[in-house]
Every structure is written in C-alpha cells, then in structure tokens.
Design an enzyme around this catalytic site. Sequence first.
Site, PDB file in Angstrom:
ATOM      1  N   SER A 137       9.587  -4.665   3.049  1.00  0.00           N
ATOM      2  CA  SER A 137       8.163  -4.416   3.302  1.00  0.00           C
ATOM      3  C   SER A 137       7.342  -5.323   2.396  1.00  0.00           C
ATOM      4  CB  SER A 137       7.848  -2.955   2.995  1.00  0.00           C
ATOM      5  OG  SER A 137       6.463  -2.783   2.835  1.00  0.00           O
ATOM      6  N   SER A 138       6.108  -5.602   2.834  1.00  0.00           N
ATOM      7  CA  SER A 138       5.235  -6.470   2.037  1.00  0.00           C
ATOM      8  C   SER A 138       4.861  -5.843   0.696  1.00  0.00           C
ATOM      9  CB  SER A 138       3.964  -6.804   2.825  1.00  0.00           C
ATOM     10  OG  SER A 138       3.289  -5.621   3.179  1.00  0.00           O
ATOM     11  N   CYS A 139       5.137  -4.537   0.522  1.00  0.00           N
ATOM     12  CA  CYS A 139       4.786  -3.900  -0.760  1.00  0.00           C
ATOM     13  C   CYS A 139       5.729  -4.306  -1.888  1.00  0.00           C
ATOM     14  CB  CYS A 139       4.757  -2.391  -0.615  1.00  0.00           C
ATOM     15  SG  CYS A 139       6.385  -1.683  -0.418  1.00  0.00           S
ATOM     16  N   TYR A 166       9.315   3.025  -3.827  1.00  0.00           N
ATOM     17  CA  TYR A 166       9.750   2.465  -2.539  1.00  0.00           C
ATOM     18  C   TYR A 166       9.976   0.961  -2.675  1.00  0.00           C
ATOM     19  CZ  TYR A 166       8.872   1.275   2.480  1.00  0.00           C
ATOM     20  OH  TYR A 166       8.914   0.808   3.770  1.00  0.00           O
ATOM     21  N   LYS A 170      13.373  -1.318  -2.110  1.00  0.00           N
ATOM     22  CA  LYS A 170      13.424  -2.440  -1.164  1.00  0.00           C
ATOM     23  C   LYS A 170      13.820  -3.741  -1.869  1.00  0.00           C
ATOM     24  CE  LYS A 170      12.253  -0.451   2.740  1.00  0.00           C
ATOM     25  NZ  LYS A 170      13.143  -0.471   3.893  1.00  0.00           N
ATOM     26  N   HIS A 209       0.769   6.089   8.069  1.00  0.00           N
ATOM     27  CA  HIS A 209       0.006   4.927   7.598  1.00  0.00           C
ATOM     28  C   HIS A 209      -1.419   5.022   8.143  1.00  0.00           C
ATOM     29  CE1 HIS A 209       4.175   3.335   7.126  1.00  0.00           C
ATOM     30  NE2 HIS A 209       3.645   2.857   6.018  1.00  0.00           N
TER      31      HIS A 209
HETATM   32  N1  LIG Z   1       5.812   1.119   9.503  1.00  0.00           N
HETATM   33  C1  LIG Z   1       5.353   0.098   8.783  1.00  0.00           C
HETATM   34  O1  LIG Z   1       4.134  -0.132   8.688  1.00  0.00           O
HETATM   35  C2  LIG Z   1       6.332  -0.791   8.073  1.00  0.00           C
HETATM   36  C3  LIG Z   1       7.698  -0.607   8.122  1.00  0.00           C
HETATM   37  N2  LIG Z   1       8.523  -1.498   7.454  1.00  0.00           N
HETATM   38  C4  LIG Z   1       9.970  -1.301   7.427  1.00  0.00           C
HETATM   39  O2  LIG Z   1      10.526  -1.192   8.717  1.00  0.00           O
HETATM   40  C5  LIG Z   1      11.633  -0.299   8.689  1.00  0.00           C
HETATM   41  C6  LIG Z   1      11.438   0.775   9.732  1.00  0.00           C
HETATM   42  O3  LIG Z   1      10.221   1.462   9.482  1.00  0.00           O
HETATM   43  P1  LIG Z   1       9.564   2.405  10.587  1.00  0.00           P
HETATM   44  O4  LIG Z   1      10.189   2.162  11.892  1.00  0.00           O
HETATM   45  O5  LIG Z   1       8.114   2.296  10.428  1.00  0.00           O
HETATM   46  O6  LIG Z   1       9.997   3.836  10.049  1.00  0.00           O
HETATM   47  P2  LIG Z   1      10.215   5.186  10.883  1.00  0.00           P
HETATM   48  O7  LIG Z   1      10.010   6.293   9.921  1.00  0.00           O
HETATM   49  O8  LIG Z   1       9.403   5.158  12.129  1.00  0.00           O
HETATM   50  O9  LIG Z   1      11.734   5.116  11.309  1.00  0.00           O
HETATM   51  C7  LIG Z   1      12.758   5.191  10.367  1.00  0.00           C
HETATM   52  C8  LIG Z   1      14.031   5.556  11.070  1.00  0.00           C
HETATM   53  O10 LIG Z   1      15.051   5.706  10.077  1.00  0.00           O
HETATM   54  C9  LIG Z   1      15.794   6.872  10.370  1.00  0.00           C
HETATM   55  N3  LIG Z   1      16.368   7.433   9.161  1.00  0.00           N
HETATM   56  C10 LIG Z   1      15.730   7.742   8.019  1.00  0.00           C
HETATM   57  N4  LIG Z   1      16.588   8.266   7.144  1.00  0.00           N
HETATM   58  C11 LIG Z   1      17.806   8.285   7.754  1.00  0.00           C
HETATM   59  C12 LIG Z   1      19.098   8.722   7.368  1.00  0.00           C
HETATM   60  N5  LIG Z   1      19.308   9.241   6.153  1.00  0.00           N
HETATM   61  N6  LIG Z   1      20.102   8.584   8.243  1.00  0.00           N
HETATM   62  C13 LIG Z   1      19.887   8.076   9.479  1.00  0.00           C
HETATM   63  N7  LIG Z   1      18.697   7.627   9.900  1.00  0.00           N
HETATM   64  C14 LIG Z   1      17.665   7.750   9.043  1.00  0.00           C
HETATM   65  C15 LIG Z   1      14.802   7.834  10.995  1.00  0.00           C
HETATM   66  O11 LIG Z   1      15.487   8.800  11.722  1.00  0.00           O
HETATM   67  P3  LIG Z   1      14.780  10.118  12.299  1.00  0.00           P
HETATM   68  O12 LIG Z   1      14.112   9.645  13.555  1.00  0.00           O
HETATM   69  O13 LIG Z   1      15.865  11.071  12.526  1.00  0.00           O
HETATM   70  O14 LIG Z   1      13.810  10.569  11.238  1.00  0.00           O
HETATM   71  C16 LIG Z   1      13.965   6.874  11.839  1.00  0.00           C
HETATM   72  O15 LIG Z   1      14.552   6.690  13.098  1.00  0.00           O
HETATM   73  C17 LIG Z   1      11.736   0.267   7.270  1.00  0.00           C
HETATM   74  O16 LIG Z   1      12.694  -0.449   6.553  1.00  0.00           O
HETATM   75  C18 LIG Z   1      10.362  -0.029   6.700  1.00  0.00           C
HETATM   76  O17 LIG Z   1      10.422  -0.253   5.321  1.00  0.00           O
HETATM   77  C19 LIG Z   1       8.024  -2.537   6.743  1.00  0.00           C
HETATM   78  C20 LIG Z   1       6.680  -2.763   6.673  1.00  0.00           C
HETATM   79  C21 LIG Z   1       5.728  -1.896   7.304  1.00  0.00           C
HETATM   80  C1  LIG Z   2       3.290  -0.506   4.934  1.00  0.00           C
HETATM   81  C2  LIG Z   2       2.890  -0.074   3.566  1.00  0.00           C
HETATM   82  O1  LIG Z   2       2.214   1.162   3.656  1.00  0.00           O
HETATM   83  C3  LIG Z   2       1.817   1.789   2.443  1.00  0.00           C
HETATM   84  O2  LIG Z   2       0.898   1.046   1.750  1.00  0.00           O
HETATM   85  P1  LIG Z   2      -0.620   0.969   2.190  1.00  0.00           P
HETATM   86  O3  LIG Z   2      -0.839  -0.242   2.989  1.00  0.00           O
HETATM   87  O4  LIG Z   2      -1.477   1.129   0.984  1.00  0.00           O
HETATM   88  O5  LIG Z   2      -0.694   2.307   3.083  1.00  0.00           O
HETATM   89  P2  LIG Z   2      -1.576   3.043   4.129  1.00  0.00           P
HETATM   90  O6  LIG Z   2      -1.425   2.475   5.466  1.00  0.00           O
HETATM   91  O7  LIG Z   2      -1.217   4.476   3.972  1.00  0.00           O
HETATM   92  O8  LIG Z   2      -3.091   2.866   3.598  1.00  0.00           O
HETATM   93  C4  LIG Z   2      -3.794   1.664   3.696  1.00  0.00           C
HETATM   94  C5  LIG Z   2      -5.206   1.850   3.211  1.00  0.00           C
HETATM   95  O9  LIG Z   2      -5.911   2.703   4.131  1.00  0.00           O
HETATM   96  C6  LIG Z   2      -6.603   3.726   3.434  1.00  0.00           C
HETATM   97  N1  LIG Z   2      -6.818   4.876   4.287  1.00  0.00           N
HETATM   98  C7  LIG Z   2      -8.042   5.332   4.716  1.00  0.00           C
HETATM   99  N2  LIG Z   2      -7.910   6.459   5.405  1.00  0.00           N
HETATM  100  C8  LIG Z   2      -6.572   6.719   5.473  1.00  0.00           C
HETATM  101  C9  LIG Z   2      -5.837   7.758   6.101  1.00  0.00           C
HETATM  102  O10 LIG Z   2      -6.372   8.675   6.725  1.00  0.00           O
HETATM  103  N3  LIG Z   2      -4.490   7.687   5.964  1.00  0.00           N
HETATM  104  C10 LIG Z   2      -3.856   6.674   5.268  1.00  0.00           C
HETATM  105  N4  LIG Z   2      -2.507   6.670   5.197  1.00  0.00           N
HETATM  106  N5  LIG Z   2      -4.553   5.687   4.657  1.00  0.00           N
HETATM  107  C11 LIG Z   2      -5.896   5.706   4.765  1.00  0.00           C
HETATM  108  C12 LIG Z   2      -5.727   3.965   2.215  1.00  0.00           C
HETATM  109  O11 LIG Z   2      -6.433   4.645   1.194  1.00  0.00           O
HETATM  110  C13 LIG Z   2      -5.345   2.533   1.851  1.00  0.00           C
HETATM  111  O12 LIG Z   2      -6.381   1.929   1.138  1.00  0.00           O
HETATM  112  C14 LIG Z   2       2.974   2.038   1.566  1.00  0.00           C
HETATM  113  O13 LIG Z   2       3.733   3.042   2.106  1.00  0.00           O
HETATM  114  C15 LIG Z   2       3.800   0.802   1.366  1.00  0.00           C
HETATM  115  O14 LIG Z   2       4.993   1.160   0.798  1.00  0.00           O
HETATM  116  C16 LIG Z   2       4.021  -0.003   2.612  1.00  0.00           C
HETATM  117  O15 LIG Z   2       5.024  -0.662   2.784  1.00  0.00           O
END
Ligand SMILES: NC(=O)C1=CN([C@@H]2O[C@H](COP(=O)(O)OP(=O)(O)OC[C@H]3O[C@@H](n4cnc5c(N)ncnc54)[C@H](OP(=O)(O)O)[C@@H]3O)[C@@H](O)[C@H]2O)C=CC1
Ligand SMILES: C[C@H]1O[C@H](OP(=O)(O)OP(=O)(O)OC[C@H]2O[C@@H](n3cnc4c(=O)[nH]c(N)nc43)[C@H](O)[C@@H]2O)[C@@H](O)[C@@H](O)C1=O
Length: 340
Positions: A137-139, A166, A170, A209
């Site tokens: 992830s970009s974090c 987190y 990563k 998010h």
């Molecule tokens: N969403 C975003 O904005 C971003 C995501 N990413 C990365 O992309 C990847 C996927 O993220 P995303 O799709 O959003 O996440 P989701 O939470 O939507 O999906 C994660 C998946 O992982 C599965 N999982 C979690 N724990 C386990 C476990 N112990 N055993 C088996 N399966 C498991 C979950 O299963 P179940 O459905 O059963 O819960 C789910 O299907 C991650 O590595 C994340 O860091 C990176 C940047 C941004």
């Molecule tokens: C993908 C990335 O996602 C996370 O980082 P983040 O970008 O900071 O996350 P976010 O999407 O939750 O928030 C973005 C911004 O938005 C604002 N904000 C306003 N109102 C709401 C609101 O209602 N919900 C949430 N969640 N945020 C809100 C919030 O306060 C912040 O300023 C990490 O998990 C990190 O680990 C990671 O990988």
Amino acid sequence: MTADASHQPTAPSPASSSSLTAPGASSPSLLPRAARVFVAGHRGLVGSAVARRLAADGHEVLTRSRDQLDLRDAARTEAFLRDARPDAVVLAAAKVGGIMANSTSPVQFLEDNLRIQLSVIAGAHAARVPRLLFLGSSCIYPKHAEQPIREESLLTGPLEPTNEAYAIAKIAGITQVQSYRRQYGASYISAMPTNLYGPGDNFDLATSHVLPALVRRFHEARVSGAPEVVLWGTGTPRREFLHVDDVAAACALLLERYDGDGPVNIGCGEDLPISELAEVVRQVTGYEGSVVWDTSKPDGTPRKLLDVSRLTSLGFKPAVALRDGIAATYEWWLAQQRTG
Ligand SMILES: NC(=O)C1=CN([C@@H]2O[C@H](COP(=O)(O)OP(=O)(O)OC[C@H]3O[C@@H](n4cnc5c(N)ncnc54)[C@H](OP(=O)(O)O)[C@@H]3O)[C@@H](O)[C@H]2O)C=CC1
Ligand SMILES: C[C@H]1O[C@H](OP(=O)(O)OP(=O)(O)OC[C@H]2O[C@@H](n3cnc4c(=O)[nH]c(N)nc43)[C@H](O)[C@@H]2O)[C@@H](O)[C@@H](O)C1=O
C-alpha cells in the site's frame, strides 16, 4: 513450515537485481498462457477484481475462502499450495481498513498481515510456485515523502502514526519478497497501490476508507433529509483514487512484464483534497445539504500522490475517470442494498 531451497535457481546478486526488468511488449510474457493463478483474498475489493481480470485473460483462477483456509495458518497454507501447484500467486488477502480502523486496531493490522504474508510467501516458495505478486500500500512511504512519491522513498523517513503498524507489516512483506528474490532467485514482485475504490468495497462506516464512507453518508443524508453531513478531519488532506478494475489491469500487466527487485507504485498520477472528493460524491448522490468537518477526527498523512512512471513505462494507462467510477460504485452499492 520448511522452505527447502535446494532446488531453487541460483540467486542473482542484490546489486544486479535492483534494476527494473521490463520485457518489451514483443517479449514472451512472464506468465504462461492459461496459467493457474491462486488469488488469495478473492472475495475482497482487489482480489475479486484481479480474479475477474485474470479469468477474462484466459487464466484459471484458484480460490479459497477464509472459512476453507485461514491464510494465517502457515502449515495449512503451505499444504494447500503444494497440492494446488499454481503457476502464480497474487497475494490480495490482508487485514485492511480506513484511518479509524487502522488507528484503533494496530495489533490486528500488524499481526494478521505479518502472519498472512509469512504463510503465503514462504508457502509459495516451499511449494515451488514460480511467480508471486505481493500487494502492499502507498502508506508504506514516509509521512512527509517528497511528492509525487517515488519507490526509492521507501525507508527514508518516519511513517504516518495512524497506520504505522499496517505499514510496517507491509514493509516486512516487501523485504520478504526481495529476500526470496535475492537469496533464491525467486521471480517474486511487489506492487504498492494508492487508495482504491469500486464494486466490492467496504461500506461499513466504522472500518471503511473515505470514498465508500462518503457515498454512504451523502446517500443516507439525502434519503433522510438531513440538513448536514459530518465528515472527518479538516478536508485538506490530498489523496489519489484508482478504480479497482484499473488496479486489476495493472496487476495483470506486472505479472506478465515485471521482474524487478523494487516495488512498483500503482496509481493514476492525480490527486485531490478530500473536500473536493466530497463535492464530487455530493453531486453524484444528489445531496443538497451542507458539509461539516469534525476536526476531532484524524487527517492522516497530508498528501499521498504516487510517482507512477515505473508502471506507465510498462504501458499502463488507467481507464476509469474518477466521477464515472464513483457513479458506477454508487450504483453497485444501491443494487446491493436492494438485493439485501
Ligand atoms: N482498499 C484500498 O484502498 C487499498 C488496498 N490495498 C491492498 O490491496 C490488498 C487487498 O485489499 P482490499 O481488497 O481492499 O481488502 P478487502 O478487505 O476488501 O479484502 C481482503 C481479503 O482478504 C481476505 N482475508 C483477510 N484475512 C484473511 C485470512 N486470515 N485468511 C484468508 N483470507 C483472509 C478477506 O476475506 P473475507 O472476505 O473472508 O474477509 C478478503 O477477501 C491488501 O493487501 C491491501 O493492503 C492497497 C492500497 C489501497
Ligand atoms: C489506503 C490507505 O487507507 C488508510 O489511509 P487514509 O488514506 O488516511 O484513509 P481513509 O481513506 O480512511 O481516509 C482518508 C482521509 O479521508 C478523511 N475522511 C473524511 N471523512 C471520512 C470518513 O467518513 N471515513 C473515512 N475513513 N475517512 C474520512 C480521513 O480523515 C482522511 O483524512 C489507511 O488504512 C492506510 O493504511 C492505507 O493504506
């Protein structure tokens, strides 16, 4: 778990492996035709999109739900991989959440992710899976990294505290992938996506998010006739948003064309303040009230715009414009609500 390396190819030197390896479009793909690919996390936002994309590209997608296989269980994960013998693994399973979930559950974000990564990456190596893509992830980049953030910024400064646990998990995953490459010559790679959204996203306000949270908050305010919507932070942090179908296309491209030591950023190269994102979502959902910012909630990192030149040099171009992607995601979520 054992990671018997005796049959692995000779390791390249770390120095030579640090350069970008990008076969030209005419070079053979690094992924065989009709490959068997295990997509870990296929029910999630990213995993489901990657599975759709790989299937559309003619690959065979292998899946296991969490009930069938908890990926934190190293022995069972390795046994599954030895039995299934995929040509490649895409590691899209992780403990994932927004700023609040990351801040309040750092133990699970650290430990679940470390365990999943240890199981899947070491298990893949033990099972002699030739190719693996790890999603970070970009974090992972420093809170005050120079913008746009180049891959070389990794480990050059302190992290953003709201998601430090987190991010450290990563970063360990990136190092694990690099170590298998450096020590055993494994063709394992890492990609670092920016903030993602799309069908399959998590709309639970406590853990989501920002983008799905805004869609839900504005929609519910319109339906209930609420005069204002309360959002978190100041609205000034800037974020970059990429549709999950574009992420899936980037993952497919990297599996086919990238074999380098360093991670590759996945993004669209454009960002906007959260306040502007809120305005787009307000318009898409048709809400006509006002927005109030709850500054007791964290802003997180001030800006996270990725330098995507490494990815675009391979031919990647995002296809989904932000407003269109938000409208489609809103429609998807409404359809989910209707079908229960
Ligand atoms: N969403 C975003 O904005 C971003 C995501 N990413 C990365 O992309 C990847 C996927 O993220 P995303 O799709 O959003 O996440 P989701 O939470 O939507 O999906 C994660 C998946 O992982 C599965 N999982 C979690 N724990 C386990 C476990 N112990 N055993 C088996 N399966 C498991 C979950 O299963 P179940 O459905 O059963 O819960 C789910 O299907 C991650 O590595 C994340 O860091 C990176 C940047 C941004
Ligand atoms: C993908 C990335 O996602 C996370 O980082 P983040 O970008 O900071 O996350 P976010 O999407 O939750 O928030 C973005 C911004 O938005 C604002 N904000 C306003 N109102 C709401 C609101 O209602 N919900 C949430 N969640 N945020 C809100 C919030 O306060 C912040 O300023 C990490 O998990 C990190 O680990 C990671 O990988």
